[in-house]
Structures are given as structure tokens and as C-alpha cells.
Design a protein around this motif. Structure first.
Motif, mmCIF file in Angstrom:
data_model
loop_
_atom_site.group_PDB
_atom_site.id
_atom_site.type_symbol
_atom_site.label_atom_id
_atom_site.label_comp_id
_atom_site.label_asym_id
_atom_site.label_seq_id
_atom_site.Cartn_x
_atom_site.Cartn_y
_atom_site.Cartn_z
ATOM 1 N N GLY A 1 15.251 44.345 79.209
ATOM 2 C CA GLY A 1 16.067 44.556 78.023
ATOM 3 C C GLY A 1 15.503 45.676 77.163
ATOM 4 N N THR A 2 16.361 46.359 76.447
ATOM 5 C CA THR A 2 15.948 47.403 75.513
ATOM 6 C C THR A 2 16.614 47.138 74.167
ATOM 7 N N SER A 3 16.363 48.017 73.216
ATOM 8 C CA SER A 3 16.978 47.848 71.894
ATOM 9 C C SER A 3 18.479 48.101 71.920
ATOM 10 N N SER B 1 16.252 38.099 77.553
ATOM 11 C CA SER B 1 15.568 39.258 78.125
ATOM 12 C C SER B 1 14.716 40.026 77.126
ATOM 13 N N TYR B 2 14.727 39.636 75.851
ATOM 14 C CA TYR B 2 13.911 40.312 74.843
ATOM 15 C C TYR B 2 12.616 39.554 74.551
#
Length: 201
Positions: A143-145, A105-106
Motif C-alpha cells: 500500500g502507498t499513500s 495494507s497500511y
């Protein structure tokens, strides 16, 4: 010195190259595989982004080539959100799958209308075969960090009208599949690779 015809030809070549880059974020867009999804409501063609989602695309095409999706259903339809399928037969029984894959997802691909992504459980690396089409801009699925999202691996290039038609079907609660199963089954009749990649991962 360029003559008029040479200049026109140069402009056309550059325009074609730029168009390919804008379409998929890569000059190798023509090398991406495509799949044709024949449903009981029409045909959907999806271009898969093997550059940004190599694991997911390899997994999806493996299921396609094995005929896994043939005869399955879209079992979850939520207006303004997603159209999900590829995991259950019309009797509501889950189809047996192989091991789950790593979450990609990244990769920079977003859950925007017309994108196709892998469905999964709460566990980030649990996606197996089920997929969904985004019918809304679902930023919460990216996605996020600080969290894993849901891996997008392609985009509808033909048949978005079919996806939106499926989104509008009536749904009701199913004992096994939840409250968003279409009342009248939307069947995934056949899924086939219609354009092979120049180089598969």
C-alpha cells in the motif's frame, strides 16, 4: 556490584529480548499465533502478526479453525512472484466464503519473500479467504499513500523450502482458473492452529 555470572545472565536476557523485538517488531512476538499448513509437497509453518493485522489474522484463523482450507489447492503459481491458494477445490470450484474484510495494507508489513498476504479482486476491501506467499520482493503490492495494496499478515518461519518447491512446479492454462494452475495439483491437506495467541483480537 555485578559478579561475572550475574553479568552473563543479564546479557543473555537482554539478547533474548532484543531478538524477539527484531523478529516481529514487537516484544510480544511469542504471543503471536502460528499455523501449520500441511501440503502434498511438505509442511509450512506461518507466524501471524495479530498486532499489525488484527482483522486479517482474526479472519484467517476463523477459516483455519473451521477447516475451510482443508482439501483446497494452490491454484495460481507464478515464478518469482507468488504462490496463491485457499479458495478452490481440485475440481476448480470456488469454495463459498463469508463477507469480505477491511483492507489492512497500511500496517507497515511488506510483500517480501516468505510473507503471507490476502488475495483480493480490484476492489480494495474484497479479500475473503484466499491467501498467497510472496516468493519475490513485490513492492508493487504494498500500500502507498495514494492506493490500497495487498495486506500482509504474517511470515513463514518453517518450510520456506516447500514454498519455493511449489513455485517451481509446471503450470498450464486452466479454463476457469487462468494460465498459472499447476499441472499436478498441489493440495492443501490440512491447516491447523499450532500455537494460540496470548490474546486474540
Amino acid at each position: 556490584m555485578f559478579n561475572k555470572n550475574t553479568l552473563i545472565l543479564t546479557i543473555l536476557i537482554v539478547s533474548f529480548f532484543i531478538g524477539g523485538v527484531l523478529l516481529n517488531g514487537t516484544a510480544n512476538a511469542a504471543q503471536n499465533p502460528r499455523v501449520k499448513i500441511e501440503t502434498s509437497m511438505g509442511v509450512i509453518v506461518v507466524e501471524l502478526n495479530q498486532e499489525k493485522a488484527p482483522i486479517t489474522v482474526a479472519n484467517f484463523t476463523k477459516h483455519v479453525n473451521g477447516g475451510f482450507y482443508d482439501g483446497s489447492i494452490f491454484h495460481r503459481v507464478v515464478k518469482g512472484f507468488v504462490v496463491q491458494g485457499g479458495g478452490y477445490n481440485p475440481e476448480g470450484k470456488e469454495k463459498p466464503t463469508q463477507a469480505p474484510i477491511r483492507n489492512e495494507s497500511y500496517n507497515g508489513l511488506k510483500n517480501i519473500p516468505g510473507s503471507i498476504a490476502m488475495a483480493r479482486s480490484a476492489q480494495p476491501h474484497s479479500a475473503k479467504a484466499q491467501f498467497y506467499f510472496n516468493t519475490g520482493t513485490n513492492q508493487s503490492l504494498d500500500g502507498t499513500s495514494t492506493k490500497f495494496g495487498y495486506a500482509v499478515f504474517g511470515q513463514v518461519v518453517e518450510g520456506m523450502d516447500v514454498v519455493l518447491a511449489i513455485e517451481k512446479v509446471e503450470v498450464s492454462e486452466d479454463l476457469y482458473l487462468g494460465k498459472h494452475r499447476p499441472i499436478d495439483d498441489v493440495i492443501i491437506k490440512k491447516v491447523r492452529l499450532v500455537r494460540k495467541a496470548f490474546k486474540m483480537p
